[in-house]
Write a protein that holds these residues in place. Structure first.
Motif, PDB file in Angstrom:
ATOM      1  N   CYS A  29      56.262  47.140  37.991  1.00 17.79           N
ATOM      2  CA  CYS A  29      54.760  46.970  39.672  1.00 17.79           C
ATOM      3  C   CYS A  29      53.280  46.388  39.065  1.00 17.79           C
ATOM      4  O   CYS A  29      53.300  45.803  39.459  1.00 17.79           O
ATOM      5  CB  CYS A  29      54.441  48.121  39.568  1.00 17.79           C
ATOM      6  N   ALA A  30      53.178  46.501  37.665  1.00 17.18           N
ATOM      7  CA  ALA A  30      52.087  45.705  36.624  1.00 17.18           C
ATOM      8  C   ALA A  30      51.940  44.725  36.755  1.00 17.18           C
ATOM      9  O   ALA A  30      51.282  43.462  36.518  1.00 17.18           O
ATOM     10  CB  ALA A  30      51.467  46.580  35.525  1.00 17.18           C
ATOM     11  N   ILE A  31      53.106  44.226  36.583  1.00 17.08           N
ATOM     12  CA  ILE A  31      53.467  42.509  36.070  1.00 17.08           C
ATOM     13  C   ILE A  31      52.942  41.308  37.316  1.00 17.08           C
ATOM     14  O   ILE A  31      52.793  40.484  37.384  1.00 17.08           O
ATOM     15  CB  ILE A  31      55.304  42.206  35.163  1.00 17.08           C
ATOM     16  N   PRO A  32      53.697  41.638  38.080  1.00 18.85           N
ATOM     17  CA  PRO A  32      53.611  40.598  39.979  1.00 18.85           C
ATOM     18  C   PRO A  32      52.422  41.082  39.976  1.00 18.85           C
ATOM     19  O   PRO A  32      52.054  40.215  40.143  1.00 18.85           O
ATOM     20  CB  PRO A  32      54.332  41.296  40.435  1.00 18.85           C
ATOM     21  N   THR A  33      51.555  41.942  39.667  1.00 20.12           N
ATOM     22  CA  THR A  33      49.802  42.157  40.375  1.00 20.12           C
ATOM     23  C   THR A  33      48.989  41.496  39.528  1.00 20.12           C
ATOM     24  O   THR A  33      47.855  40.411  40.254  1.00 20.12           O
ATOM     25  CB  THR A  33      49.715  43.971  39.737  1.00 20.12           C
ATOM     26  N   ALA A  34      49.140  40.927  38.235  1.00 21.64           N
ATOM     27  CA  ALA A  34      48.954  40.134  36.952  1.00 21.64           C
ATOM     28  C   ALA A  34      49.357  38.795  37.792  1.00 21.64           C
ATOM     29  O   ALA A  34      48.221  38.070  37.328  1.00 21.64           O
ATOM     30  CB  ALA A  34      49.111  40.214  35.271  1.00 21.64           C
ATOM     31  N   GLN A  76      47.170  34.016  40.710  1.00 21.33           N
ATOM     32  CA  GLN A  76      46.513  32.978  41.592  1.00 21.33           C
ATOM     33  C   GLN A  76      45.276  33.698  43.077  1.00 21.33           C
ATOM     34  O   GLN A  76      44.596  32.386  43.430  1.00 21.33           O
ATOM     35  CB  GLN A  76      47.944  33.365  43.207  1.00 21.33           C
ATOM     36  N   ALA A  77      44.848  34.454  43.027  1.00 20.88           N
ATOM     37  CA  ALA A  77      43.528  35.340  43.620  1.00 20.88           C
ATOM     38  C   ALA A  77      42.749  34.353  43.225  1.00 20.88           C
ATOM     39  O   ALA A  77      41.573  33.485  43.912  1.00 20.88           O
ATOM     40  CB  ALA A  77      43.605  36.314  43.728  1.00 20.88           C
ATOM     41  N   ALA A 112      47.911  22.363  46.766  1.00 19.64           N
ATOM     42  CA  ALA A 112      47.241  21.024  45.348  1.00 19.64           C
ATOM     43  C   ALA A 112      46.465  22.194  44.257  1.00 19.64           C
ATOM     44  O   ALA A 112      46.978  21.929  42.999  1.00 19.64           O
ATOM     45  CB  ALA A 112      47.582  19.909  45.966  1.00 19.64           C
ATOM     46  N   SER A 113      45.923  22.218  45.014  1.00 17.66           N
ATOM     47  CA  SER A 113      44.508  22.819  44.431  1.00 17.66           C
ATOM     48  C   SER A 113      44.972  24.062  43.064  1.00 17.66           C
ATOM     49  O   SER A 113      44.832  24.496  41.872  1.00 17.66           O
ATOM     50  CB  SER A 113      43.306  22.989  44.713  1.00 17.66           C
ATOM     51  N   VAL A 114      46.179  25.019  43.827  1.00 22.73           N
ATOM     52  CA  VAL A 114      46.156  26.241  43.567  1.00 22.73           C
ATOM     53  C   VAL A 114      47.298  25.861  42.269  1.00 22.73           C
ATOM     54  O   VAL A 114      47.438  26.305  41.147  1.00 22.73           O
ATOM     55  CB  VAL A 114      46.995  27.018  44.477  1.00 22.73           C
ATOM     56  N   LYS A 115      48.213  25.472  42.912  1.00 22.45           N
ATOM     57  CA  LYS A 115      49.793  24.790  41.515  1.00 22.45           C
ATOM     58  C   LYS A 115      49.091  24.218  40.706  1.00 22.45           C
ATOM     59  O   LYS A 115      49.550  24.672  39.170  1.00 22.45           O
ATOM     60  CB  LYS A 115      50.724  23.557  43.013  1.00 22.45           C
ATOM     61  N   LYS A 116      47.902  23.371  40.512  1.00 20.16           N
ATOM     62  CA  LYS A 116      47.524  22.409  39.369  1.00 20.16           C
ATOM     63  C   LYS A 116      46.670  23.982  38.443  1.00 20.16           C
ATOM     64  O   LYS A 116      46.780  23.599  37.278  1.00 20.16           O
ATOM     65  CB  LYS A 116      46.246  21.588  39.438  1.00 20.16           C
TER      66      LYS A 116
END
Length: 89
Positions: A14-19, A24-25, A46-50
């Motif tokens: 549960c902790a790993i996806p939170t990071a 991403q946030a 595109a900005s988030v992916k970069k």
């Protein structure tokens, strides 16, 4: 003993996806235009992916894509160098 191992494995899973979501946030918060307005749609994606960056293997191979003179490669030469570095995937 089994209960402890199960509890720890659930806690870590549960902790790993939170990071990852936190990263991403943070990248979504940085997705703004030059005027300071939030981006939407494909520009935001595109900005988030970069911001999230590419896979570590890709960035290492891109850093190694340099000419004999030490200048970065471009175009087909860069693509060929990256494919060779990754093992021809």
């Amino acid at each position: 003993m089994k209960k402890i191992i199960i509890a720890l494995s659930i806690a870590f899973s549960c902790a790993i996806p939170t990071a990852a979501f936190a990263d991403q946030a943070a990248c979504e918060a940085k997705a703004v235009s030059k005027e300071g307005k939030p981006l939407y749609g494909a520009a935001k994606d595109a900005s988030v992916k970069k911001c999230m960056g590419s896979a570590p293997a890709d960035s290492g191979c891109e850093a190694k894509a340099v000419s004999k003179d030490g200048k970065p490669l471009y175009g087909a030469a860069k693509t060929a160098s990256i494919k060779k570095c990754e093992g021809g995937k």
